[in-house]
Design a protein around this motif. Structure first.
Motif, PDB file in Angstrom:
ATOM      1  N   LEU A  47       1.002  -1.364  -0.018  1.00  0.00           N
ATOM      2  CA  LEU A  47       0.019  -0.031   0.090  1.00  0.00           C
ATOM      3  C   LEU A  47       0.809   1.066   0.059  1.00  0.00           C
ATOM      4  CD1 LEU A  47      -2.840   1.281   0.586  1.00  0.00           C
ATOM      5  CD2 LEU A  47      -2.408   1.287   2.758  1.00  0.00           C
ATOM      6  N   PHE A  48       1.805   1.369   0.806  1.00  0.00           N
ATOM      7  CA  PHE A  48       2.804   2.547   0.865  1.00  0.00           C
ATOM      8  C   PHE A  48       3.417   2.977  -0.160  1.00  0.00           C
ATOM      9  CE2 PHE A  48       1.636   1.640   5.370  1.00  0.00           C
ATOM     10  CZ  PHE A  48       0.837   2.650   5.493  1.00  0.00           C
ATOM     11  N   GLY A  49       4.031   1.465  -0.930  1.00  0.00           N
ATOM     12  CA  GLY A  49       4.924   1.792  -1.809  1.00  0.00           C
ATOM     13  C   GLY A  49       4.050   2.333  -3.208  1.00  0.00           C
ATOM     14  N   THR A  50       2.900   1.839  -3.435  1.00  0.00           N
ATOM     15  CA  THR A  50       2.156   2.440  -4.542  1.00  0.00           C
ATOM     16  C   THR A  50       1.779   3.547  -4.278  1.00  0.00           C
ATOM     17  OG1 THR A  50       0.300   1.197  -3.663  1.00  0.00           O
ATOM     18  CG2 THR A  50       1.302  -0.299  -5.420  1.00  0.00           C
ATOM     19  N   THR A  51       1.360   4.144  -3.180  1.00  0.00           N
ATOM     20  CA  THR A  51       1.097   5.525  -2.774  1.00  0.00           C
ATOM     21  C   THR A  51       2.198   6.372  -3.005  1.00  0.00           C
ATOM     22  OG1 THR A  51      -0.639   4.709  -1.155  1.00  0.00           O
ATOM     23  CG2 THR A  51       0.119   7.043  -1.036  1.00  0.00           C
ATOM     24  N   TYR A  52       3.279   5.989  -2.710  1.00  0.00           N
ATOM     25  CA  TYR A  52       4.529   6.782  -2.956  1.00  0.00           C
ATOM     26  C   TYR A  52       4.639   6.728  -4.416  1.00  0.00           C
ATOM     27  CZ  TYR A  52       9.459   8.051  -3.155  1.00  0.00           C
ATOM     28  OH  TYR A  52      10.539   8.711  -3.167  1.00  0.00           O
ATOM     29  N   ARG A  53       4.758   5.966  -5.101  1.00  0.00           N
ATOM     30  CA  ARG A  53       5.169   5.744  -6.633  1.00  0.00           C
ATOM     31  C   ARG A  53       3.955   6.885  -7.337  1.00  0.00           C
ATOM     32  NH1 ARG A  53       9.690   4.376  -8.648  1.00  0.00           N
ATOM     33  NH2 ARG A  53       8.671   3.758 -10.391  1.00  0.00           N
ATOM     34  N   CYS A  54       2.528   6.537  -7.012  1.00  0.00           N
ATOM     35  CA  CYS A  54       1.743   7.629  -7.566  1.00  0.00           C
ATOM     36  C   CYS A  54       1.974   8.997  -7.351  1.00  0.00           C
ATOM     37  CB  CYS A  54       0.298   7.216  -6.966  1.00  0.00           C
ATOM     38  SG  CYS A  54      -0.225   5.744  -7.447  1.00  0.00           S
ATOM     39  N   GLU A  55       2.235   9.440  -5.944  1.00  0.00           N
ATOM     40  CA  GLU A  55       2.843  10.786  -5.732  1.00  0.00           C
ATOM     41  C   GLU A  55       4.002  11.044  -6.421  1.00  0.00           C
ATOM     42  OE1 GLU A  55       1.009  12.933  -3.753  1.00  0.00           O
ATOM     43  OE2 GLU A  55      -0.332  11.523  -3.327  1.00  0.00           O
ATOM     44  N   GLN A  56       5.027  10.304  -6.825  1.00  0.00           N
ATOM     45  CA  GLN A  56       5.985  10.615  -7.458  1.00  0.00           C
ATOM     46  C   GLN A  56       5.510  10.848  -8.893  1.00  0.00           C
ATOM     47  OE1 GLN A  56       8.945   7.677  -7.346  1.00  0.00           O
ATOM     48  NE2 GLN A  56      10.345   8.851  -6.518  1.00  0.00           N
ATOM     49  N   PHE A  57       4.927  10.110  -9.409  1.00  0.00           N
ATOM     50  CA  PHE A  57       4.579  10.145 -10.883  1.00  0.00           C
ATOM     51  C   PHE A  57       3.718  11.475 -11.118  1.00  0.00           C
ATOM     52  CE2 PHE A  57       1.593   9.364 -14.406  1.00  0.00           C
ATOM     53  CZ  PHE A  57       2.373   8.826 -15.369  1.00  0.00           C
ATOM     54  N   PHE A  58       2.638  11.834 -10.063  1.00  0.00           N
ATOM     55  CA  PHE A  58       2.053  13.065 -10.274  1.00  0.00           C
ATOM     56  C   PHE A  58       2.661  14.126 -10.260  1.00  0.00           C
ATOM     57  CE2 PHE A  58      -2.107  10.299  -9.699  1.00  0.00           C
ATOM     58  CZ  PHE A  58      -2.514  10.693 -10.926  1.00  0.00           C
ATOM     59  N   THR A  62       3.057  17.145 -13.181  1.00  0.00           N
ATOM     60  CA  THR A  62       2.860  18.443 -12.880  1.00  0.00           C
ATOM     61  C   THR A  62       4.148  19.621 -13.435  1.00  0.00           C
ATOM     62  OG1 THR A  62       1.429  18.241 -10.969  1.00  0.00           O
ATOM     63  CG2 THR A  62       2.412  20.298 -11.086  1.00  0.00           C
ATOM     64  N   LEU A  63       5.565  18.862 -12.937  1.00  0.00           N
ATOM     65  CA  LEU A  63       6.652  19.426 -13.430  1.00  0.00           C
ATOM     66  C   LEU A  63       6.676  19.409 -14.774  1.00  0.00           C
ATOM     67  CD1 LEU A  63       9.281  20.771 -12.752  1.00  0.00           C
ATOM     68  CD2 LEU A  63      10.238  18.583 -12.655  1.00  0.00           C
ATOM     69  N   ALA A  64       6.409  18.410 -15.491  1.00  0.00           N
ATOM     70  CA  ALA A  64       6.459  18.490 -16.914  1.00  0.00           C
ATOM     71  C   ALA A  64       5.424  19.442 -17.666  1.00  0.00           C
ATOM     72  CB  ALA A  64       6.216  16.969 -17.495  1.00  0.00           C
ATOM     73  N   LYS A  65       4.337  19.277 -16.980  1.00  0.00           N
ATOM     74  CA  LYS A  65       3.181  20.440 -17.793  1.00  0.00           C
ATOM     75  C   LYS A  65       3.556  21.701 -17.615  1.00  0.00           C
ATOM     76  CE  LYS A  65      -1.104  18.965 -18.147  1.00  0.00           C
ATOM     77  NZ  LYS A  65      -2.365  18.554 -17.803  1.00  0.00           N
ATOM     78  N   THR A  66       4.098  22.288 -16.421  1.00  0.00           N
ATOM     79  CA  THR A  66       4.490  23.691 -16.285  1.00  0.00           C
ATOM     80  C   THR A  66       5.726  23.993 -17.074  1.00  0.00           C
ATOM     81  OG1 THR A  66       5.761  22.831 -14.401  1.00  0.00           O
ATOM     82  CG2 THR A  66       3.343  23.692 -13.895  1.00  0.00           C
ATOM     83  N   ARG A  67       6.669  23.063 -17.195  1.00  0.00           N
ATOM     84  CA  ARG A  67       7.966  23.380 -18.055  1.00  0.00           C
ATOM     85  C   ARG A  67       7.951  23.665 -19.380  1.00  0.00           C
ATOM     86  NH1 ARG A  67      13.119  20.056 -16.963  1.00  0.00           N
ATOM     87  NH2 ARG A  67      11.701  18.897 -15.390  1.00  0.00           N
ATOM     88  N   SER A  85       9.072   7.730 -15.132  1.00  0.00           N
ATOM     89  CA  SER A  85       8.831   6.910 -14.113  1.00  0.00           C
ATOM     90  C   SER A  85       9.459   5.530 -13.965  1.00  0.00           C
ATOM     91  CB  SER A  85       7.144   6.582 -14.077  1.00  0.00           C
ATOM     92  OG  SER A  85       6.987   6.090 -15.359  1.00  0.00           O
ATOM     93  N   SER A  86      10.285   5.212 -14.916  1.00  0.00           N
ATOM     94  CA  SER A  86      10.964   4.045 -15.151  1.00  0.00           C
ATOM     95  C   SER A  86      12.132   3.867 -14.036  1.00  0.00           C
ATOM     96  CB  SER A  86      11.833   4.289 -16.668  1.00  0.00           C
ATOM     97  OG  SER A  86      12.518   3.048 -16.619  1.00  0.00           O
ATOM     98  N   SER A  87      12.049   2.422 -13.530  1.00  0.00           N
ATOM     99  CA  SER A  87      13.161   2.453 -12.656  1.00  0.00           C
ATOM    100  C   SER A  87      14.484   1.958 -13.308  1.00  0.00           C
ATOM    101  CB  SER A  87      12.780   1.232 -11.948  1.00  0.00           C
ATOM    102  OG  SER A  87      12.921   0.149 -12.447  1.00  0.00           O
ATOM    103  N   LEU A  88      14.668   2.049 -14.772  1.00  0.00           N
ATOM    104  CA  LEU A  88      15.904   1.675 -15.450  1.00  0.00           C
ATOM    105  C   LEU A  88      16.591   3.027 -15.566  1.00  0.00           C
ATOM    106  CD1 LEU A  88      14.488  -0.510 -18.131  1.00  0.00           C
ATOM    107  CD2 LEU A  88      15.779  -1.227 -15.956  1.00  0.00           C
ATOM    108  N   PRO A  89      18.085   2.933 -15.186  1.00  0.00           N
ATOM    109  CA  PRO A  89      18.752   4.203 -15.300  1.00  0.00           C
ATOM    110  C   PRO A  89      19.162   4.492 -16.863  1.00  0.00           C
ATOM    111  CG  PRO A  89      20.274   2.351 -14.421  1.00  0.00           C
ATOM    112  CD  PRO A  89      18.753   2.150 -14.524  1.00  0.00           C
ATOM    113  N   ALA A  90      18.871   5.796 -17.126  1.00  0.00           N
ATOM    114  CA  ALA A  90      19.234   5.966 -18.633  1.00  0.00           C
ATOM    115  C   ALA A  90      20.831   6.498 -18.893  1.00  0.00           C
ATOM    116  CB  ALA A  90      18.424   7.272 -18.861  1.00  0.00           C
ATOM    117  N   ASP A  91      21.170   5.833 -19.845  1.00  0.00           N
ATOM    118  CA  ASP A  91      22.808   6.090 -19.955  1.00  0.00           C
ATOM    119  C   ASP A  91      22.655   7.198 -21.283  1.00  0.00           C
ATOM    120  OD1 ASP A  91      25.406   5.931 -20.805  1.00  0.00           O
ATOM    121  OD2 ASP A  91      25.761   4.051 -21.290  1.00  0.00           O
TER     122      ASP A  91
END
Length: 101
Positions: A47-58, A62-67, A85-91
């Motif tokens: 429950l807490f892991g998914t809530t945290y991920r949702c808050e991060q995503f939103f 918000t940041l993407a839409k304002t910028r 939202s990916s957990s894979l690091p980008a090179d």
């Protein structure tokens, strides 16, 4: 009854004091010994892991839409949020080298 059994087990009490809560449940609260307790622990842990991920995503949304508000299309937003939202690091360096002419 399962909680009482867990509380009366001195070996498990000692292990509980030496580990984090999630590690204790992962290692010592087995489904065959404590099925109901294990099920409830998994529900609350996820429950807490998914809530945290949702808050991060939103927050990223918000940041993407304002910028990038004036240049943002549905497909651009979808791609940007997929990367954010990916957990894979980008090179980035390797990707930039592949795109250079």
């Amino acid at each position: 009854m399962e909680i009482i059994e867990l509380q009366n087990n001195n070996e498990l009490k000692a292990k509980y004091n030496n580990l984090s809560l999630l590690d204790f449940y992962k290692l010592y609260v087995h489904a065959e010994d404590f099925p109901i307790l294990r099920r409830h622990a998994l529900k609350f842990a996820s429950l807490f892991g998914t809530t945290y991920r949702c808050e991060q995503f939103f927050s990223k949304l918000t940041l993407a839409k304002t910028r990038f508000h004036s240049r943002l299309t549905d497909s651009n937003l979808e791609n940007q949020l997929r990367v954010a939202s990916s957990s894979l690091p980008a090179d980035i360096r390797r990707l930039a080298k592949e795109k250079q002419f």
